[in-house]
Design an enzyme around this catalytic site. Sequence first.
Site, PDB file in Angstrom:
ATOM      1  N   LYS A 119     -11.641  -7.265 -10.581  1.00 48.32           N
ATOM      2  CA  LYS A 119     -12.336  -6.019 -10.874  1.00 48.32           C
ATOM      3  C   LYS A 119     -11.395  -5.007 -11.525  1.00 48.32           C
ATOM      4  O   LYS A 119     -11.713  -4.407 -12.540  1.00 48.32           O
ATOM      5  CB  LYS A 119     -12.918  -5.445  -9.583  1.00 48.32           C
ATOM      6  CG  LYS A 119     -13.882  -4.333  -9.834  1.00 48.32           C
ATOM      7  CD  LYS A 119     -14.493  -3.805  -8.573  1.00 48.32           C
ATOM      8  CE  LYS A 119     -15.315  -2.578  -8.915  1.00 48.32           C
ATOM      9  NZ  LYS A 119     -15.721  -1.845  -7.730  1.00 48.32           N
ATOM     10  N   LYS A 134       0.813  -1.210   0.000  1.00 51.34           N
ATOM     11  CA  LYS A 134       0.000   0.000   0.000  1.00 51.34           C
ATOM     12  C   LYS A 134       0.851   1.266   0.000  1.00 51.34           C
ATOM     13  O   LYS A 134       0.506   2.237  -0.672  1.00 51.34           O
ATOM     14  CB  LYS A 134      -0.940   0.017   1.219  1.00 51.34           C
ATOM     15  CG  LYS A 134      -1.929  -1.134   1.241  1.00 51.34           C
ATOM     16  CD  LYS A 134      -3.337  -0.699   0.874  1.00 51.34           C
ATOM     17  CE  LYS A 134      -4.305  -1.863   0.767  1.00 51.34           C
ATOM     18  NZ  LYS A 134      -4.670  -2.418   2.079  1.00 51.34           N
ATOM     19  N   LYS A 173      -6.445 -14.299 -13.471  1.00 46.47           N
ATOM     20  CA  LYS A 173      -7.603 -14.448 -12.632  1.00 46.47           C
ATOM     21  C   LYS A 173      -8.590 -13.333 -12.925  1.00 46.47           C
ATOM     22  O   LYS A 173      -8.184 -12.214 -13.218  1.00 46.47           O
ATOM     23  CB  LYS A 173      -7.070 -14.310 -11.197  1.00 46.47           C
ATOM     24  CG  LYS A 173      -7.998 -14.711 -10.121  1.00 46.47           C
ATOM     25  CD  LYS A 173      -7.241 -14.717  -8.802  1.00 46.47           C
ATOM     26  CE  LYS A 173      -8.167 -14.281  -7.705  1.00 46.47           C
ATOM     27  NZ  LYS A 173      -7.535 -14.311  -6.393  1.00 46.47           N
TER      28      LYS A 173
END
Length: 325
Positions: free
Chosen positions: A193, A107, A190
Amino acid sequence: MSGIRSTGNLHLGNYFGAIKNFLKMQKENNCYFFIADYHALTTHPKPGNLHGNIKQVLAEYLACGIDPEIATVFIQSDVPEVSELYLLLNMNAYVGELERTTSFKEKIRKQPDNINAALLTYPVLMAADIIIHKANKVPVGKDQEQHLEMTRRFARRFNMMYDVNYFPEPDAYNFGKQLVKIPGLDGTGKMGKSEGNGVFLADTPQEIKKKVMRAVTDTGPAKPGQEPSEPVKNLFTIMNVVSDQDTVKFFKEKHASCEIRYGDMKKQIAEDIIKFTEPIRSRINDILADEKYLSRVVSEGAEKARASASKTVREVREIIGYRSF
Ligand code: TRP
């Protein structure tokens, strides 16, 4: 106990990779499913439409069959007790170990201008979510394993520190072979979104058709004795979960005899995805339109979750040594 990331728009990968298992779990366990809308702020401190997003995810999970009559379904921010346990657990979480967390390191790379303290203590909040209900099992994928390991450590540390055997150490819920990884339509990896390679449960039939017909296949026709290429294998994986077995067999044979027409195969897949998602999509819309129902689900869920959470916080305060006068 499962926390649901509060981004709306579930795709087929979410359904076959997780939700399908939640549906089974809820029948056999005392389940808590919640939308992690506090965690959401660690990456999106000022969300454009927080309430709308939460409502969308909730409606989608309910439309899939998460049943608030048998499981406890709630919104994280409706249970303020979790923030008190989070505060107390923070006394027992060390900056060093938090800084070494893989998700934190990722992050700070992704959002160098917003390395906030809640990002650092994300695993502590997640641990509070889980142990506040004294959960034994958590249905999470590989990407959450380290967080679960930290949850166990915080639970164990609390027990050691106060010389009690209070919090159980939760394990990952083992789905065994049932965990199906759904590939994306772009021929690789995979369905995700952010990858933009997915079919969403809320997509219209036209959108589904358009996406599937554009899916990557082979450049040339199949050659005798040749294994299907990666993108074609992926299409078969999708077909396997949405089409009936005779259909899969039919196209496998066509592939083996080099007579396959990928256009026909994709048409079939699109049709079967539409057949599968249509009832879900229509339930999503019905649920979204039924404000009364949603509000009842959320308030009953909060009430059940708070009953369990406030008992834990009361006992934890006592264990630490807070007493009323
Ligand atoms: N970290 C989880 C994820 O990204 C979301 C989450 C927050 C969670 N609290 C949780 C998952 C508690 C399980 C249990 O998917």
